[in-house]
Design a protein around this motif. Sequence first.
Motif, PDB file in Angstrom:
ATOM      1  N   VAL A 290     -10.971 -47.309  91.465  1.00  0.00           N
ATOM      2  CA  VAL A 290     -11.101 -48.591  92.149  1.00  0.00           C
ATOM      3  C   VAL A 290     -10.182 -49.601  91.469  1.00  0.00           C
TER       4      VAL A 290
ATOM      5  N   CYS B 233     -13.071 -40.889  91.948  1.00  0.00           N
ATOM      6  CA  CYS B 233     -12.667 -42.141  92.590  1.00  0.00           C
ATOM      7  C   CYS B 233     -12.094 -43.134  91.588  1.00  0.00           C
TER       8      CYS B 233
ATOM      9  N   TYR C 242     -10.036 -48.780  97.143  1.00  0.00           N
ATOM     10  CA  TYR C 242     -10.727 -47.586  96.669  1.00  0.00           C
ATOM     11  C   TYR C 242      -9.876 -46.370  97.005  1.00  0.00           C
TER      12      TYR C 242
END
Length: 108
Positions: free
Chosen positions: A91, A89, A83
């Motif tokens: 991933v 964000c 992450y």
Amino acid sequence: MLMERENYFLTIDEKIDYDKTLVLIIYDIIDNKKRTHFSKLMEGYGNRVQKSAFEAKLTSKQYDKLLSVIPKYCDESDSIRVYKLTSKCQVTCWGYTDITDEDEIILI
């Protein structure tokens, strides 16, 4: 009357941190030998925060290198997730992934 004023300045270390991204690496590796090798690899990048989780502050070069070496530690029955914790964000997953579709994720 005494006036107090706070001065803000950056140390060299803090300036370097602006070039780094906080990364969370979590894993579930079945083979004991491979899991041990992977955890030793992770100790070279960051700090263990749980038995199968590491946090690291990485430059983009370190991040790219980490992503390039991870696949050799992961079989189809294993799971490794990285992450990249930024305002948006990202991933990256290897192995078995059970990702549920969420409209919005909030990190606190």
